[in-house]
Design a protein around this motif. Structure first.
Motif, PDB file in Angstrom:
ATOM      1  N   UNK A 106       7.647  -5.893 -20.953  1.00 21.28           N
ATOM      2  CA  UNK A 106       7.410  -4.466 -20.727  1.00 21.28           C
ATOM      3  C   UNK A 106       5.961  -4.060 -20.949  1.00 21.28           C
ATOM      4  N   UNK A 107       5.236  -4.791 -21.784  1.00 23.38           N
ATOM      5  CA  UNK A 107       3.829  -4.462 -22.002  1.00 23.38           C
ATOM      6  C   UNK A 107       2.922  -5.497 -21.342  1.00 23.38           C
ATOM      7  N   UNK A 108       3.064  -6.777 -21.697  1.00 22.35           N
ATOM      8  CA  UNK A 108       2.166  -7.794 -21.166  1.00 22.35           C
ATOM      9  C   UNK A 108       2.239  -7.942 -19.657  1.00 22.35           C
ATOM     10  N   UNK A 109       3.428  -8.280 -19.129  1.00 21.84           N
ATOM     11  CA  UNK A 109       3.562  -8.523 -17.689  1.00 21.84           C
ATOM     12  C   UNK A 109       3.326  -7.261 -16.871  1.00 21.84           C
ATOM     13  N   UNK A 110       3.826  -6.125 -17.357  1.00 26.17           N
ATOM     14  CA  UNK A 110       3.668  -4.892 -16.585  1.00 26.17           C
ATOM     15  C   UNK A 110       2.209  -4.455 -16.521  1.00 26.17           C
ATOM     16  N   UNK A 111       1.449  -4.661 -17.588  1.00 29.38           N
ATOM     17  CA  UNK A 111       0.021  -4.353 -17.530  1.00 29.38           C
ATOM     18  C   UNK A 111      -0.660  -5.187 -16.446  1.00 29.38           C
ATOM     19  N   UNK A 112      -0.335  -6.472 -16.391  1.00 27.19           N
ATOM     20  CA  UNK A 112      -0.918  -7.331 -15.359  1.00 27.19           C
ATOM     21  C   UNK A 112      -0.527  -6.851 -13.967  1.00 27.19           C
ATOM     22  N   UNK A 113       0.743  -6.460 -13.810  1.00 23.08           N
ATOM     23  CA  UNK A 113       1.193  -5.952 -12.517  1.00 23.08           C
ATOM     24  C   UNK A 113       0.444  -4.680 -12.141  1.00 23.08           C
ATOM     25  N   UNK A 114       0.235  -3.790 -13.109  1.00 24.95           N
ATOM     26  CA  UNK A 114      -0.482  -2.544 -12.824  1.00 24.95           C
ATOM     27  C   UNK A 114      -1.918  -2.814 -12.369  1.00 24.95           C
ATOM     28  N   UNK A 115      -2.568  -3.802 -13.010  1.00 25.75           N
ATOM     29  CA  UNK A 115      -3.925  -4.161 -12.601  1.00 25.75           C
ATOM     30  C   UNK A 115      -3.927  -4.676 -11.167  1.00 25.75           C
ATOM     31  N   UNK A 116      -2.962  -5.530 -10.829  1.00 24.83           N
ATOM     32  CA  UNK A 116      -2.908  -6.082  -9.471  1.00 24.83           C
ATOM     33  C   UNK A 116      -2.590  -5.006  -8.448  1.00 24.83           C
ATOM     34  N   UNK A 117      -1.694  -4.070  -8.792  1.00 22.02           N
ATOM     35  CA  UNK A 117      -1.380  -2.976  -7.881  1.00 22.02           C
ATOM     36  C   UNK A 117      -2.623  -2.118  -7.645  1.00 22.02           C
ATOM     37  N   UNK A 118      -3.362  -1.858  -8.710  1.00 19.24           N
ATOM     38  CA  UNK A 118      -4.565  -1.029  -8.586  1.00 19.24           C
ATOM     39  C   UNK A 118      -5.631  -1.696  -7.734  1.00 19.24           C
ATOM     40  N   UNK A 119      -5.796  -3.009  -7.889  1.00 24.50           N
ATOM     41  CA  UNK A 119      -6.924  -3.702  -7.272  1.00 24.50           C
ATOM     42  C   UNK A 119      -6.601  -4.420  -5.968  1.00 24.50           C
ATOM     43  N   UNK A 120      -5.325  -4.625  -5.642  1.00 28.05           N
ATOM     44  CA  UNK A 120      -4.993  -5.466  -4.494  1.00 28.05           C
ATOM     45  C   UNK A 120      -4.127  -4.767  -3.466  1.00 28.05           C
ATOM     46  N   UNK A 121      -3.864  -5.476  -2.368  1.00 30.51           N
ATOM     47  CA  UNK A 121      -2.972  -4.990  -1.325  1.00 30.51           C
ATOM     48  C   UNK A 121      -1.537  -5.268  -1.739  1.00 30.51           C
ATOM     49  N   UNK A 122      -0.642  -4.288  -1.515  1.00 31.35           N
ATOM     50  CA  UNK A 122       0.716  -4.388  -2.044  1.00 31.35           C
ATOM     51  C   UNK A 122       1.493  -5.560  -1.461  1.00 31.35           C
ATOM     52  N   UNK A 123       1.310  -5.849  -0.176  1.00 34.59           N
ATOM     53  CA  UNK A 123       2.056  -6.953   0.429  1.00 34.59           C
ATOM     54  C   UNK A 123       1.701  -8.279  -0.229  1.00 34.59           C
ATOM     55  N   UNK A 124       0.432  -8.428  -0.604  1.00 31.55           N
ATOM     56  CA  UNK A 124       0.001  -9.674  -1.234  1.00 31.55           C
ATOM     57  C   UNK A 124       0.457  -9.748  -2.688  1.00 31.55           C
ATOM     58  N   UNK A 125       0.403  -8.625  -3.387  1.00 30.70           N
ATOM     59  CA  UNK A 125       0.895  -8.599  -4.768  1.00 30.70           C
ATOM     60  C   UNK A 125       2.386  -8.915  -4.792  1.00 30.70           C
ATOM     61  N   UNK A 126       3.137  -8.310  -3.887  1.00 36.78           N
ATOM     62  CA  UNK A 126       4.592  -8.512  -3.873  1.00 36.78           C
ATOM     63  C   UNK A 126       4.961  -9.956  -3.574  1.00 36.78           C
ATOM     64  N   UNK A 127       4.157 -10.651  -2.789  1.00 41.50           N
ATOM     65  CA  UNK A 127       4.488 -12.031  -2.440  1.00 41.50           C
ATOM     66  C   UNK A 127       4.548 -12.932  -3.668  1.00 41.50           C
ATOM     67  N   UNK A 128       3.875 -12.554  -4.759  1.00 40.93           N
ATOM     68  CA  UNK A 128       3.903 -13.364  -5.978  1.00 40.93           C
ATOM     69  C   UNK A 128       5.310 -13.480  -6.549  1.00 40.93           C
ATOM     70  N   UNK A 129       6.167 -12.510  -6.242  1.00 43.09           N
ATOM     71  CA  UNK A 129       7.528 -12.553  -6.769  1.00 43.09           C
ATOM     72  C   UNK A 129       8.318 -13.737  -6.193  1.00 43.09           C
ATOM     73  N   UNK A 130       7.855 -14.293  -5.065  1.00 44.67           N
ATOM     74  CA  UNK A 130       8.506 -15.492  -4.533  1.00 44.67           C
ATOM     75  C   UNK A 130       8.384 -16.680  -5.492  1.00 44.67           C
ATOM     76  N   UNK A 131       7.358 -16.690  -6.329  1.00 43.58           N
ATOM     77  CA  UNK A 131       7.153 -17.811  -7.248  1.00 43.58           C
ATOM     78  C   UNK A 131       8.008 -17.704  -8.506  1.00 43.58           C
ATOM     79  N   UNK A 132       8.565 -16.518  -8.772  1.00 45.73           N
ATOM     80  CA  UNK A 132       9.298 -16.309 -10.024  1.00 45.73           C
ATOM     81  C   UNK A 132      10.543 -17.195 -10.132  1.00 45.73           C
ATOM     82  N   UNK A 133      11.401 -17.301  -9.091  1.00 46.20           N
ATOM     83  CA  UNK A 133      12.561 -18.190  -9.240  1.00 46.20           C
ATOM     84  C   UNK A 133      12.182 -19.640  -9.515  1.00 46.20           C
TER      85      UNK A 133
END
Length: 291
Positions: free
Chosen positions: A224-251
Motif C-alpha cells: 500500500x505504501x512502497x509499491x503504490x508510490x512506485x506506481x504513482x511515479x510511473x503514472x506521473x512520468x510515463x505513458x499509461x499503456x506502457x505502465x500497464x503492460x508491466x502487470x503482465x510480469x506479475x503472474x
C-alpha cells in the motif's frame, strides 16, 4: 536520479507480486472487506504522519477529490472485487487471468481519454504479453468448480475495469500534486468503500494472530505504501499503456516466489510463458529508435 528511476519498473513488479503472500496469510483470519478497510485506514494514517514529518504540501480540494475518486476505483473497486470473488470460490488462477486483461483495457482507455498514440508494435506486445500470462497461469486454472458464477465473473471484470479506470483518472486529473498527499487521499477513498461494504455484508469477525499481523504489516508497508508510490511515479512520468503492460510480469514473478517460498510447481511450460510475457512487455514499452 535518472539512473535510480531505471529500477522503478522492476522494483514495482517484484513488490506487487508479493501481494499474494499477505492475502494467503490473512484470508483465513479476517473477512475480505473488513481486512481491506483496516489496511487502507492504516495506510492513510501512516501517510498522514509521513506528510507531517516531511512537511508535505496539502492537497487542494480539487486534488483531494480527484485522488479520492482514483482511490475508490484503484483500491476499493479493484481489490474489493478480486477479494470478494476469490472469497466466494473463484479460482485464484482464473481471477488472475481476468485481471491480466488490464493492460489491454488500459491501452484502449489511454487512447480514448488521454490521446496516447499506441503503435502497432505496442499492440503486438500487449497481445504477446497476454499470451504469456495465459501460459504461466494455465496450470493453476484446473477444474473451475462451482466458484465460477455470473456473480464472481462480474466481480472480477468490474475489478479490472476499476483498476484501469482508476489509473487513467489518476494520470489525467491527479498527477500534478504532492505524491504523498495524493496517495493518502486515495486510501481515504478506498477505505470508505470497504467500510461500507464491510458494514453491509460481513460480520467483521477478526482472529488476531501472528499470521494476520504479518499480513497486515506486509500489505500496508510493502504494497500500500512502497509499491503504490512506485506506481504513482510511473503514472506521473510515463505513458499509461506502457505502465500497464508491466502487470503482465506479475503472474510470472508471483509463480517464482511461490516456487521459492511454498514449493509450488514451476514447470517448463510456465518458464516459456514467462519468456513470452517478458518479450511482450519489451515490445509494449519499446521506445522509437532515434536517427
Amino acid at each position: 536520479m535518472h539512473s535510480i528511476k531505471r529500477f522503478i519498473p522492476a522494483s514495482f513488479v517484484v513488490l506487487w507480486a508479493t501481494g499474494f503472500i499477505g492475502a494467503r496469510y490473512a484470508m483465513p483470519w479476517a473477512e475480505p472487506f473488513t481486512f481491506l478497510a483496516a489496511r487502507f485506514v492504516l495506510a492513510a494514517v501512516l501517510l498522514a504522519a509521513l506528510m507531517a514529518a516531511l512537511g508535505s504540501r496539502r492537497a487542494t480540494r480539487a486534488e483531494a477529490l480527484h485522488a479520492t475518486g482514483a482511490g475508490i476505483l484503484m483500491h476499493g473497486v479493484y481489490l474489493g472485487g478480486v477479494f470478494w470473488a476469490i472469497n466466494r470460490g473463484m479460482p485464484a488462477g482464473l481471477s488472475a487471468l481476468i485481471v491480466g486483461l488490464q493492460p489491454l483495457i488500459t491501452a484502449v482507455m489511454a487512447g480514448r481519454f488521454l490521446g496516447e498514440a499506441i503503435l502497432p508494435r505496442h499492440w503486438a506486445g500487449l497481445g504477446i504479453g497476454l499470451v504469456g500470462v495465459v501460459i504461466v497461469l494455465w496450470p493453476k486454472l484446473g477444474a473451475l468448480g462451482g466458484g465460477v458464477t455470473a456473480e464472481t465473473l462480474a466481480a472480477s471484470l468490474v475489478s479490472v475495469l476499476g483498476m484501469s479506470a482508476g489509473t487513467i483518472w489518476q494520470k489525467r486529473f491527479a498527477s500534478g500534486g504532492d505524491l504523498v498527499a495524493a496517495t493518502k487521499w486515495q486510501y481515504v477513498g478506498g477505505a470508505s468503500v470497504m467500510v461500507l461494504a464491510s458494514l453491509a455484508s460481513e460480520t467483521r469477525t477478526v482472529v488476531v494472530n501472528g499470521e494476520l499481523i504479518f499480513a497486515m504489516a506486509w500489505l500496508v508497508l510493502v504494497l500500500s505504501i512502497g509499491a503504490i508510490f512506485l506506481l504513482m511515479v510511473m503514472i506521473r512520468d510515463g505513458e499509461m499503456s506502457k505502465v500497464a503492460s508491466l502487470f503482465y510480469l506479475v503472474p510470472a514473478v508471483t509463480a517464482v516466489i511461490a516456487w521459492v517460498l511454498f514449493g509450488e510447481q514451476l514447470n517448463l511450460v510456465q518458464i516459456v510463458g514467462m519468456a513470452i510475457a517478458t518479450l511482450g512487455v519489451g515490445l509494449a514499452t519499446a521506445q522509437p529508435t532515434k536517427a
